[in-house]
Each structure stands twice: as structure tokens, then as C-alpha cells.
Design a protein around this motif. Structure first.
Motif, PDB file in Angstrom:
ATOM      1  N   GLN A   1       9.603  18.984  45.297  1.00  0.00           N
ATOM      2  CA  GLN A   1       8.290  19.370  44.790  1.00  0.00           C
ATOM      3  C   GLN A   1       8.387  19.847  43.345  1.00  0.00           C
ATOM      4  O   GLN A   1       7.604  19.462  42.480  1.00  0.00           O
TER       5      GLN A   1
ATOM      6  N   GLU B   1      11.409  21.762  48.694  1.00  0.00           N
ATOM      7  CA  GLU B   1      11.000  22.641  47.607  1.00  0.00           C
ATOM      8  C   GLU B   1      11.483  22.096  46.261  1.00  0.00           C
ATOM      9  O   GLU B   1      10.735  22.052  45.286  1.00  0.00           O
TER      10      GLU B   1
ATOM     11  N   TRP C   1       8.915  16.897  41.021  1.00  0.00           N
ATOM     12  CA  TRP C   1       7.746  16.058  40.759  1.00  0.00           C
ATOM     13  C   TRP C   1       6.663  16.799  39.985  1.00  0.00           C
ATOM     14  O   TRP C   1       5.970  16.212  39.160  1.00  0.00           O
ATOM     15  N   THR C   2       6.542  18.100  40.243  1.00  0.00           N
ATOM     16  CA  THR C   2       5.592  18.888  39.455  1.00  0.00           C
ATOM     17  C   THR C   2       5.990  18.851  37.984  1.00  0.00           C
ATOM     18  O   THR C   2       5.159  18.636  37.092  1.00  0.00           O
TER      19      THR C   2
END
Ligand SMILES: Nc1ncnc2c1ncn2[C@@H]1O[C@H](COP(=O)(O)OP(=O)(O)OP(=O)(O)O)[C@@H](O)[C@H]1O
Ligand SMILES: [Mg+2]
Length: 341
Positions: free
Chosen positions: A188, A185, A191-192
């Protein structure tokens, strides 16, 4: 941009960071020898890129990043950040960069909101321009805004370090091993945010040991080893340097004779499939398939495996195996004899 701002190198003004002849020697304490962590690095990082800094443990990545951040004092060389010479314009160069360090160094007595306010104060961000709540939201720490740092989990501390790096709206964001040991999580989320910030024009520099990640995220990559830069290129060019290919054949019936053709190295895998290694510059896939047919092997299934960044990395770092081992950080070296760069 004036000549003064660019340190007399206006042709470099499209660079986010210019590093010239950068050296760092750590003084050895208590009978320890001194350590040359950086041995004269030249590096230009383009504006707007997602730039990867790769290298084995102890290569000097964090040393370089900490010099950019103003946390480590260089021994020699020039560093220019967003056109500002670090020595001549320390305030402006510092304002242009935000660094999320590898070490989880947080004051345990601050809450996330408090830590961001202090950081904003250090960077002279006026109260009206502070966006602490927005940044806490961005990194997913809103519900911990008033918790003491010492009560935060490791992942939450990383989120807070990222938030701290962003308080002064830097042009350049540097992330030192942001995803080491974090859960899916958080990875993620990182990187988002990297994509989002880069889309908004922020230059991103990151180190990672996950080469797949670098391959996916970075436009351009520099590889350093033993304090020296050994490669710098676009990710696509680095990958295309590797022309080794592997074709894997699943045969219809057990293989008796291996194909023997110049330029093709054949080997049986434990699962009974046939591995054929070749160089795409010398041998075509068609020639490999002909060799298979000539050996009377009937093909049930076939796939090819291409080199990835890990192969490039291993080939490049192994190519320096003749260097004297510099320290106890030396990476175990897997032989990559079929590759010569
Ligand atoms: N404060 C220090 N004093 C003495 N030597 C140091 C210091 N910090 C780092 N070094 C040495 O400098 C070299 C480079 O370290 P650095 O932390 O920059 O490597 P790195 O590339 O970031 O490695 P990693 O991938 O493990 O994070 C290593 O040999 C390390 O032992
Ligand atoms: Mg490091």
C-alpha cells in the motif's frame, strides 16, 4: 533542449527513456555457455507515465533496468535517459534516474539516515538540499533512522532501497519487483507513493509479476520474453486485443443438453454452472443467450468474465513457444489456443 543533449534526436526529447538496439551477452564462466539476456531491444518510454515492464522469469527485465542504472554494462545499443546519451553524458543521465533494485544489496554497517547521506554525497546533492528525514518519513522508516541496516527486516530494507533511489530527486524512478513478497501495508505504501510521485511529475517504471497490479497501475506496458520485446501498448489497448469472453450461467435445474451453436463453446463446470466461451468479434452476447434458451435451459443467474492482463500475457508469451527454449527459466506454458493475436 539542445541537439547535443538529445544525441541528435530532438524528436525523441519528449521521451523519458529511449533504448535502441540494446543487447547484453553475459559471458559464461566455468564451462557455462554465454547468455544472450537482451537480443536487440528498442523501447521508448514516455515522460510522465507509469510504465510497466513485464515478462516471465529470466526474460531480461532486471538486466535492462540494471543497464539503465549503470550497474550492468551493455554489450551493444544506445540508451538515452531524459535526453542524455548514457555513454556521452554519463553524469547527467545517471542524475536523471533513481533505481530501486530487485536485490536487497545494502551495506549492513550503515543506518538508514547514514545510507541516505552517503547516497546523497555520491550524487553530489549539496547538504542544504538534502531531505533525508523527509524521505525516511515518506517510506515509513523514521523510527528506524538510526538502526543498523543488518537489523532491518526484509520489508524495511525495501523501504530503505526506495528511499535511496529518491535522494537525488530523479526525474525517473525505476522499481524492480518492488512488491515481491512484501506485506499488504508495504504494498500500500509503495503504491501510494508511486501515485503521489507520479502526480508530482515523476516518470515511474516498474516490473511486477502481479499482473493485476500492472493492470491497475500502469498507463503503458511493454512485455519482454527471452530478451526480446514482444509487445508494447497502452494497458487499455493491450486488454482490448483480447476479445475472448466467457459467460457463466447458473441454471434453474440441472442441465441435460449443452447448447450447440457455431462460435460458442459450452462446458459444464463442477458446480453445475454452464460456461460458454465465445469471441466478441464474432458472436454477440444475445446470440449466446439464444443458444442457451434453445437448449431449454432456464437461467437463474448470469455473469460474464472478460480477459485480463494475465490472459494477454499468457497468449503473448505462449505465442513464442516455437522459439527454441533459451534457458532453464522457461515459463510453464498454459495453452491459449482460442486466442490468436
Ligand atoms: N550476472 C549474470 N551472469 C550470467 N547470466 C546472467 C546474469 N544475470 C542474469 N543472467 C541471465 O540473464 C537472463 C535474464 O536475467 P534477468 O535477471 O535480467 O531476468 P528478469 O526478467 O529480471 O527475471 P526475474 O523475473 O526472475 O527477475 C537470465 O537467463 C539470467 O540467468
Ligand atoms: Mg528481475
Amino acid at each position: 533542449m539542445s541537439d547535443e543533449q538529445t544525441g541528435g534526436k530532438s524528436h525523441m526529447s519528449d521521451a523519458a527513456i529511449t533504448i535502441e538496439g540494446l543487447r547484453k551477452t553475459y559471458r559464461g564462466g566455468k564451462g557455462q555457455p554465454e547468455k544472450q539476456a537482451l537480443k536487440g531491444i528498442d523501447l521508448t518510454i514516455p515522460r510522465g507515465s507509469v510504465f510497466g515492464l513485464l515478462g516471465p522469469n529470466g526474460a531480461g527485465k532486471s538486466t535492462m533496468i540494471n543497464i539503465l542504472a549503470g550497474l550492468v554494462v551493455k554489450s551493444a545499443g544506445h540508451v538515452s535517459i531524459w535526453g542524455f546519451d548514457q555513454d556521452k553524458h554519463p553524469r547527467q543521465s545517471r542524475a536523471a534516474i533513481g533505481v530501486m533494485p530487485q536485490e536487497l544489496n545494502l551495506d549492513p554497517f550503515f543506518t538508514p539516515r547514514g545510507a541516505l547521506e552517503v547516497q546523497a554525497g555520491l550524487y553530489g546533492v549539496p547538504k542544504a538540499q538534502r531531505r533525508s528525514d523527509e524521505i525516511l518519513e515518506l517510506v515509513g522508516l523514521s523510527d528506524k533512522a538510526e538502526a543498523y541496516a543488518r537489523t532491518l527486516s526484509g520489508g524495511m530494507r525495501r523501504r530503505l532501497l526506495l528511499a535511496k533511489a529518491l535522494v537525488h530527486h530523479p526525474k525517473i524512478l525505476v522499481l524492480d519487483e518492488p512488491t515481491a513478497g512484501v506485506d499488504i501495508e508495504l504494498r500500500q505504501m509503495l503504491w501510494t507513493n508511486v501515485h503521489k510521485l507520479n502526480d508530482q511529475g515523476m516518470t515511474i517504471i516498474l516490473t511486477t509479476h502481479y499482473l493485476e497490479e500492472a493492470q491497475e497501475m500502469c498507463d503503458e506496458i511493454a512485455i519482454i520474453n527471452h530478451g526480446q520485446k514482444i509487445a508494447q501498448d497502452s494497458t487499455a489497448n493491450l486488454l482490448s486485443r483480447m476479445d475472448s469472453r466467457t459467460m457463466v450461467i447458473v441454471p434453474d435445474s440441472p442441465i441435460v443438453d449443452l447448447p450447440t451453436t457455431d462460435g460458442v463453446e459450452a462446458a459444464l463446470r463442477d458446480d453445475g454452472s454452464l460456461e460458454l466461451n465465445y469471441r466478441s468479434a464474432q458472436t454477440t452476447a444475445e446470440q449466446v443467450l439464444e443458444a442457451v434458451r434453445a437448449a431449454n435451459i432456464r437461467i437463474r443467474d448470469v455473469r460474464t468474465e472478460e480477459a485480463d492482463l494475465e490472459d494477454v500475457f499468457l497468449a503473448l508469451t505462449a505465442a513464442r513457444a516455437d522459439d527454441p527454449p533459451a534457458d532453464d527459466h522457461d515459463q510453464p506454458r498454459r495453452g491459449m489456443h482460442r486466442v490468436k493475436l
